[in-house]
Scaffold this motif. Structure first.
Motif: not given
Length: 344
Positions: A56-57, A62, A65, A85-87, A237, A239-240, A264
């Protein structure tokens, strides 16, 4: 005060490894190094195992980050988690490095496993290749006493189904569990035929028969399939926590496959496991072509989850330039050798 830095490292496959996405010869990964300046220069290392074309990341910024994380490493954990969160592959590298900083040597999740008192059962992974090479791989795993093997399928289906048929003639399902992974290779219509053919060969389960994000079609396959279906790429992807629950409620798979570097980290995997178990969905954990550093941490984490079925942690020997490992394999059992130290 903690200081942090990262380095890029390119893993080289011993043999080109085939999947339905193509043939892999190298894999880039990143190592996150932490040093605790005020406590005797304690050190920790974690692996940010980004998987190009799948993670996803996998994004152009990259490394930016990663640089941000190193510059802000002393912020509180929740702030860092929200920023990353997105990595997921960076977050798991952070989780590993912090744990290693705390426990030292090659330790991340101390347990009976890391004390050498217990093991993790794993499946034997068979990579896509020509017919003869796949048969050679299978014969080797069987000679090594694996009770479960996993085959990548979706390139030459006719040949793959024939291999499965021959395999079953010699090894009934009570002797050998066979899993297959399609990596989303089939269309919805083709998948229905494939599922029927796999059932005739007493296949345990299939991972991701169609491409992710075809929710209604995947739900229909799971509802009507003669063999269990496991979601893999479908989880990437998402996440929540509530989104995770909604996805599993909508599709109702029999299993989910957790690659911590892609979903995650350890905390994200914990969320998936909690939701899956509340819905009566099975699961197992697999590595995602990490080096021995990440594989070691994931194996230690996996043991703490107390899941007795074979796990997918057998990729450490694929690379010619891997790091020294604390993991040793005896038949289909993965052990931690406490006297070893991961070199980095």
């Amino acid at each position: 005060m903690i200081e942090a830095k990262f380095e890029k490292y390119t893993l080289i496959f011993e043999k080109p490894s085939g999947t339905s996405r193509g043939v892999l010869t190298t894999k880039d990964t990143y190592l996150l190094h932490l040093r605790e300046v005020e406590k005797g220069n304690n050190r920790g290392v974690g692996e940010c195992g980004v998987f190009r074309g799948l993670s996803f990341d996998d994004v152009p910024h990259y490394e930016e980050k990663l640089k941000w994380l190193c510059e802000n490493i002393n912020l509180d954990k929740e702030t860092l988690k929200e920023e990353l969160r997105d990595f997921p592959s960076i977050w798991i590298g952070y989780e590993q490095a912090v744990a290693n900083l705390l426990y030292g040597e090659a330790l991340y999740f101390p347990s009976d496993f890391t004390d050498g008192k217990d093991s993790v059962t794993i499946n034997g992974l068979i990579w896509m290749s020509d017919r003869e090479e796949m048969i050679r791989q299978i014969e080797k795993k069987i000679a090594q006493k694996y009770s479960c093997i996993k085959l990548k399928i979706g390139v030459d289906l006719e040949s793959e189904l024939d291999i499965l048929r021959m395999l079953r003639l010699s090894f009934p399902k009570k002797v050998l569990e066979i899993r297959v992974d399609a990596n989303g290779a089939f269309s919805y219509d083709k998948a229905q035929m494939v599922l029927e053919q796999l059932a005739l060969r007493d296949v345990h389960s299939i991972e991701q028969p169609i491409k992710a994000r075809n929710i209604s079609q995947m739900a229909d396959l799971c509802r009507n399939s003669p063999i269990p279906i496991a979601l893999d790429e479908e989880l990437i992807g998402v996440v929540e926590p509530e989104s995770k629950r909604q996805l599993l409620q909508d599709i109702k798979p029999q299993y989910i496959i957790l690659k911590p570097s892609l979903v995650g980290g350890f905390s994200g995997s914990d969320e998936w496991i909690e939701v899956a178990e509340s819905l009566g969905i099975g699961w197992w954990i697999t590595s995602a072509l990490e080096s021995n550093i990440g594989l070691n941490a994931i194996a230690q984490y996996t043991y703490t989850k107390n899941n007795p079925i074979p796990q997918g942690l057998g990729t450490g020997m694929l690379f010619v330039n891997n790091f020294q490992s604390s993991l040793i394999l005896k038949k289909d059992k993965l052990y931690f050798e406490k006297s070893s130290k991961v070199c980095f």
